[in-house]
Design a protein around this motif. Structure first.
Motif, PDB file in Angstrom:
ATOM      1  N   LEU A 174       8.008 -44.462 -23.126  1.00 26.10           N
ATOM      2  CA  LEU A 174       8.654 -45.320 -22.135  1.00 26.10           C
ATOM      3  C   LEU A 174       9.325 -44.485 -21.058  1.00 26.10           C
ATOM      4  O   LEU A 174       9.351 -44.852 -19.887  1.00 26.10           O
ATOM      5  N   GLU A 175       9.891 -43.343 -21.471  1.00 31.55           N
ATOM      6  CA  GLU A 175      10.491 -42.461 -20.476  1.00 31.55           C
ATOM      7  C   GLU A 175       9.418 -41.913 -19.553  1.00 31.55           C
ATOM      8  O   GLU A 175       9.644 -41.747 -18.357  1.00 31.55           O
ATOM      9  N   ALA A 176       8.248 -41.650 -20.120  1.00 32.68           N
ATOM     10  CA  ALA A 176       7.156 -41.161 -19.286  1.00 32.68           C
ATOM     11  C   ALA A 176       6.749 -42.212 -18.258  1.00 32.68           C
ATOM     12  O   ALA A 176       6.220 -41.880 -17.203  1.00 32.68           O
ATOM     13  N   MET A 177       7.005 -43.469 -18.577  1.00 35.94           N
ATOM     14  CA  MET A 177       6.723 -44.550 -17.630  1.00 35.94           C
ATOM     15  C   MET A 177       7.892 -44.778 -16.687  1.00 35.94           C
ATOM     16  O   MET A 177       7.835 -45.664 -15.833  1.00 35.94           O
ATOM     17  N   ARG A 178       8.940 -44.009 -16.887  1.00 37.08           N
ATOM     18  CA  ARG A 178      10.124 -44.079 -16.028  1.00 37.08           C
ATOM     19  C   ARG A 178      10.792 -45.444 -16.020  1.00 37.08           C
ATOM     20  O   ARG A 178      11.182 -45.954 -14.981  1.00 37.08           O
ATOM     21  N   LEU A 179      10.905 -46.027 -17.208  1.00 32.79           N
ATOM     22  CA  LEU A 179      11.605 -47.304 -17.287  1.00 32.79           C
ATOM     23  C   LEU A 179      13.105 -47.067 -17.250  1.00 32.79           C
ATOM     24  O   LEU A 179      13.580 -45.981 -17.515  1.00 32.79           O
ATOM     25  N   ALA A 180      13.854 -48.147 -16.972  1.00 28.83           N
ATOM     26  CA  ALA A 180      15.320 -48.040 -16.945  1.00 28.83           C
ATOM     27  C   ALA A 180      15.839 -47.807 -18.357  1.00 28.83           C
ATOM     28  O   ALA A 180      15.273 -48.271 -19.340  1.00 28.83           O
ATOM     29  N   ARG A 181      16.942 -47.091 -18.438  1.00 30.20           N
ATOM     30  CA  ARG A 181      17.530 -46.721 -19.715  1.00 30.20           C
ATOM     31  C   ARG A 181      17.771 -47.929 -20.621  1.00 30.20           C
ATOM     32  O   ARG A 181      17.476 -47.904 -21.812  1.00 30.20           O
ATOM     33  N   GLU A 182      18.330 -48.979 -20.051  1.00 34.60           N
ATOM     34  CA  GLU A 182      18.659 -50.168 -20.839  1.00 34.60           C
ATOM     35  C   GLU A 182      17.388 -50.812 -21.379  1.00 34.60           C
ATOM     36  O   GLU A 182      17.305 -51.237 -22.534  1.00 34.60           O
ATOM     37  N   SER A 183      16.402 -50.893 -20.526  1.00 34.81           N
ATOM     38  CA  SER A 183      15.133 -51.470 -20.908  1.00 34.81           C
ATOM     39  C   SER A 183      14.487 -50.666 -22.037  1.00 34.81           C
ATOM     40  O   SER A 183      13.938 -51.224 -22.986  1.00 34.81           O
ATOM     41  N   ILE A 184      14.589 -49.342 -21.937  1.00 29.91           N
ATOM     42  CA  ILE A 184      14.028 -48.472 -22.979  1.00 29.91           C
ATOM     43  C   ILE A 184      14.717 -48.746 -24.303  1.00 29.91           C
ATOM     44  O   ILE A 184      14.084 -48.928 -25.345  1.00 29.91           O
ATOM     45  N   ARG A 185      16.037 -48.780 -24.269  1.00 26.01           N
ATOM     46  CA  ARG A 185      16.819 -49.004 -25.477  1.00 26.01           C
ATOM     47  C   ARG A 185      16.381 -50.286 -26.172  1.00 26.01           C
ATOM     48  O   ARG A 185      16.132 -50.314 -27.375  1.00 26.01           O
ATOM     49  N   GLU A 186      16.288 -51.325 -25.372  1.00 26.00           N
ATOM     50  CA  GLU A 186      15.966 -52.626 -25.937  1.00 26.00           C
ATOM     51  C   GLU A 186      14.591 -52.612 -26.590  1.00 26.00           C
ATOM     52  O   GLU A 186      14.400 -53.112 -27.695  1.00 26.00           O
ATOM     53  N   ARG A 187      13.632 -52.019 -25.919  1.00 21.72           N
ATOM     54  CA  ARG A 187      12.270 -52.018 -26.459  1.00 21.72           C
ATOM     55  C   ARG A 187      12.136 -51.134 -27.688  1.00 21.72           C
ATOM     56  O   ARG A 187      11.407 -51.447 -28.631  1.00 21.72           O
ATOM     57  N   VAL A 188      12.865 -50.011 -27.684  1.00 18.12           N
ATOM     58  CA  VAL A 188      12.795 -49.112 -28.849  1.00 18.12           C
ATOM     59  C   VAL A 188      13.361 -49.814 -30.080  1.00 18.12           C
ATOM     60  O   VAL A 188      12.779 -49.782 -31.164  1.00 18.12           O
ATOM     61  N   VAL A 189      14.494 -50.474 -29.888  1.00 20.54           N
ATOM     62  CA  VAL A 189      15.126 -51.146 -31.027  1.00 20.54           C
ATOM     63  C   VAL A 189      14.218 -52.260 -31.549  1.00 20.54           C
ATOM     64  O   VAL A 189      14.029 -52.430 -32.753  1.00 20.54           O
ATOM     65  N   ARG A 190      13.633 -52.986 -30.625  1.00 21.74           N
ATOM     66  CA  ARG A 190      12.742 -54.084 -31.025  1.00 21.74           C
ATOM     67  C   ARG A 190      11.541 -53.538 -31.808  1.00 21.74           C
ATOM     68  O   ARG A 190      11.154 -54.076 -32.842  1.00 21.74           O
ATOM     69  N   SER A 191      10.982 -52.448 -31.309  1.00 18.53           N
ATOM     70  CA  SER A 191       9.840 -51.841 -31.979  1.00 18.53           C
ATOM     71  C   SER A 191      10.231 -51.335 -33.360  1.00 18.53           C
ATOM     72  O   SER A 191       9.507 -51.499 -34.342  1.00 18.53           O
ATOM     73  N   ALA A 192      11.432 -50.727 -33.445  1.00 18.93           N
ATOM     74  CA  ALA A 192      11.887 -50.201 -34.735  1.00 18.93           C
ATOM     75  C   ALA A 192      12.110 -51.336 -35.732  1.00 18.93           C
ATOM     76  O   ALA A 192      11.821 -51.204 -36.919  1.00 18.93           O
ATOM     77  N   GLN A 193      12.605 -52.466 -35.234  1.00 18.73           N
ATOM     78  CA  GLN A 193      12.859 -53.600 -36.118  1.00 18.73           C
ATOM     79  C   GLN A 193      11.560 -54.130 -36.704  1.00 18.73           C
ATOM     80  O   GLN A 193      11.503 -54.541 -37.850  1.00 18.73           O
ATOM     81  N   MET A 194      10.506 -54.067 -35.891  1.00 15.17           N
ATOM     82  CA  MET A 194       9.210 -54.536 -36.380  1.00 15.17           C
ATOM     83  C   MET A 194       8.794 -53.781 -37.636  1.00 15.17           C
ATOM     84  O   MET A 194       8.090 -54.299 -38.488  1.00 15.17           O
ATOM     85  N   PHE A 195       9.219 -52.532 -37.749  1.00 15.49           N
ATOM     86  CA  PHE A 195       8.824 -51.713 -38.892  1.00 15.49           C
ATOM     87  C   PHE A 195       9.969 -51.474 -39.850  1.00 15.49           C
ATOM     88  O   PHE A 195       9.859 -50.681 -40.772  1.00 15.49           O
ATOM     89  N   GLY A 196      11.101 -52.121 -39.620  1.00 17.01           N
ATOM     90  CA  GLY A 196      12.210 -51.990 -40.538  1.00 17.01           C
ATOM     91  C   GLY A 196      12.853 -50.613 -40.549  1.00 17.01           C
ATOM     92  O   GLY A 196      13.347 -50.166 -41.565  1.00 17.01           O
TER      93      GLY A 196
END
Lengths: 352, 314
Positions: free
Chosen positions: A101-123
């Protein structure tokens, strides 16, 4: 046109033809397994789809766009999970997942949210602060998957992601992976040499050997209707029994279809053989009976019968028993080419 | 078909009479015995001169004579108020740090260039090591000519290209002399660092480099976020070796400038030589040399720390 189209793809390393004329069409949303022994070209094929190798000749289309010539990996909309997971050892799990996501240059907040969501998918949310060396094999695998998923790619490439897991974990992981793929609906290409994994996971299986695809089909098709002796013996454990019936024909039948005659109804259409039993392996759920057919002169490769534990007929080593196979379970192959005889040819993948 | 054991299975014994052990069997003797030559070397050629230096620094001994009288800390006191000594200390640190900073950047860049496949790569790699492998006296002589006041090829080339208006008197000007010494130091140590970093780069697993490609990272992101952090332990080791190399260097400075002009480019090792051997005042020379000790101790501790972390980490 499938989501991934491969046309007459070749990859030669000097004299070695790693991929020797592959045609393949992967439907959108399906999980296609590339199955084959080591060196069959499945990984090379996947790496060309990924963009990590350049084909010697042929065409690759992803999502309708031709990619084999100048399109780098990051422009192909794909995510890959490597066999060793390839996590960045100096980064935390969070940073690993965030990296694309950083390589895509997304905003910090947006990155955080997506990482947490992805991590939750896998527990694995509570593991985000740890580094890879502080994680178990299964946890690392989930981080690798989370990293692949976080970008919402259109295509997943999975290179034997379950092979480094404990055998016990593997079945559960397989189940979870299948659920995930169904839930996300992302087109997935999965490489493995484990035919049990392939049968359990794949919507379709492409069986490969020596750089070519031998057969593509649903697990049921490649198992029950093998296109040649390679596919017939590669799938199924123990492998299909192959008997030389005459100078032109090989007849094959699966161990689970080969049972003591007394098990079958007297009126059933079966072919009988006399089996001299060499060894009986008691495996709990089955008994594997290794022996040689009196009708045959061969003494090198034993014939195997898989007798389920529910059949309690006594079978002793050294004795000769009458065993039988239902006629409909027989498969016939050409002795010289190994090709299946009743079929009119291999399933075509492109309408021409 | 069970395995049968012969009725009297002979116990497999070594072909030596029991009770007869040779030196090769007795580890408590063999170990020290094999180490002894190396130990002797270290003690005689390193340890003894080291302790003598410490002793001498507290004395007023003179080269060529055998008198030895204690003067306590007098040598050190004299040095602390000696501007030349301060200059030498500064120079030692300056040459160490500036040269290795440049080496870090150049060697990392060179390693990346050499990592890619290109025609003649093998040749370039072997040529690369020459500056480091060549005897320092020979290479320094060549550099003396390159920086010569009349025949300097640098000057002539710069003049021809129109970049130089006046003239560079390399060894006649303190600033230019410093640049010259730095150039030679960098030239000598960056090949070693490049080779070490190249080795470190090949230790980065291929799958991680590919994962970074698949994750969409461009060249700079891959460099700063993946390659360099994973190379850090290796780069640190290469640089620390370079620091030790430059800190203890005598030949380059002596052969290029002899510490001049006007004693402005002296480093601790050359000053010690000049005072102690040429100037015959051994006590003072020893005192100057001793000052290298704390510097090198710090470097050595850092080196060991980094090496240990590189072992344990990642």
């Amino acid at each position: 046109m499938g989501y991934v189209e491969i046309r007459d793809l070749h990859k030669h390393f000097g004299d070695v033809r790693a991929v020797n004329g592959v045609n393949l069409s992967v439907e959108e949303g399906e999980l296609l397994v590339l199955l084959g022994p080591s060196g069959c070209g499945k990984t090379t094929l996947m790496r060309m789809i990924a963009g990590l190798e350049v084909p010697t000749s042929g065409e690759i289309y992803i999502g309708g766009q031709r990619v084999d010539e100048n399109v780098p990996p990051r422009a192909r909309g794909i995510a890959m999970v490597f066999q060793s997971y390839a996590l960045y050892p100096h980064k935390t799990a969070f940073e690993n997942i965030a990296f694309p996501l950083e390589a895509m240059r997304l905003a910090r907040e947006s990155i955080r949210e997506r990482v947490v969501r992805s991590a939750q998918m896998f527990g694995i949310e509570r593991l985000l602060g740890r580094r890879p060396r502080q994680l178990s094999g299964g946890e690392r695998q989930r981080v690798a998957l989370a990293r692949a998923v976080v970008r919402d790619p259109k295509l997943f490439l999975l290179d034997e992601p379950l092979s480094n897991l404990d055998a016990k974990l593997r079945a559960v992981a397989r189940f979870e992976l299948k659920q995930l793929q169904r839930q996300l609906g992302t087109t997935t290409i999965y490489v493995t040499h484990d035919q049990v994994e392939a049968m359990g996971l794949g919507d379709r299986i492409a069986v490969m050997d020596a750089g070519r695809i031998r057969q593509i089909g649903k697990p049921q098709e490649v198992y029950d209707d093998p296109a040649d002796t390679f596919v017939a013996t590669f799938l199924g454990s123990p492998p299909m029994n192959l008997i030389e019936q005459d100078p032109h024909t090989i007849v094959g039948f699966r161990p689970e279809a080969f049972l003591p005659r007394s098990v079958f109804d007297p009126a059933e259409d079966v072919v009988t053989y006399s089996l001299r039993v060499r060894e009986v392996e008691y495996l709990g759920s089955d008994r594997l009976v290794y022996g040689f057919l009196e009708e045959e002169q061969r003494t090198d490769q034993p014939v195997i019968a898989a007798v389920p534990a529910t059949i309690t007929v006594p079978i002793a080593e050294g004795e000769v028993y009458e065993f039988a196979v239902p006629r409909r379970a027989l498969r016939f192959f050409d002795r010289n080419t190994g090709r299946r005889l009743e079929r009119a040819g291999i399933v075509r993948v492109f309408p021409t | 078909m069970a395995l049968r054991r012969p009725a009297e299975a002979p116990f497999l014994a070594p072909a030596v009479r029991p009770g007869r052990r040779t030196v090769a069997d007795r580890e408590s003797i063999l170990g020290p015995l094999l180490l002894a030559p190396a130990l002797l070397y270290v003690i005689l050629l390193v340890g003894v001169p080291f302790f003598m230096a410490i002793l001498l620094s507290f004395s007023s001994a003179v080269a060529g004579g055998l008198e030895f009288s204690w003067v306590g800390f007098r040598n050190f006191q004299v040095l602390l108020s000696d501007s030349q000594f301060h200059r030498a200390l500064q120079n030692t640190l300056r040459f160490m740090l500036v040269s290795q900073l440049l080496v870090m950047v150049l060697a990392t860049a060179a390693a990346h260039v050499l990592d890619a496949a290109f025609v003649g790569k093998r040749l370039v790699r072997s040529l690369l090591l020459l500056p480091w492998a060549a005897p320092v006296a020979l290479s320094s002589m060549a550099w003396v000519w390159i920086f010569d006041s009349t025949f300097s090829v640098i000057n002539w080339t710069a003049k021809k290209l129109g970049l130089l208006q006046g003239w560079w008197y390399w060894f006649g000007d303190p600033g230019l002399a410093t640049v010259a010494i730095l150039t030679v130091h960098v030239w000598r140590t960056f090949p070693f660092a490049t080779v070490v970093i190249l080795a470190g780069m090949s230790a980065i697993p291929q799958e991680i480099k590919e994962a970074a490609l698949m994750d969409g990272a461009g060249f700079w992101r891959r460099l700063f976020h993946v390659n360099l952090p994973m190379l850090l332990p290796v780069v640190a080791v290469a640089v620390l070796f370079g620091l030790v190399f430059t800190a203890t260097d005598f030949s380059v400075v002596w052969l290029l400038t002899r510490g001049g002009p006007y004693n402005s480019t002296h480093v601790l090792s050359t000053l010690a030589f000049q005072r102690g051997v040429l100037g015959a005042s051994l006590g003072q020379g020893a005192a100057v040399a001793i000052f290298l000790l704390p510097i090198l101790l710090v470097v050595a501790v850092l080196l060991l720390r980094v090496a240990r972390r590189a072992e344990v980490g990642a």
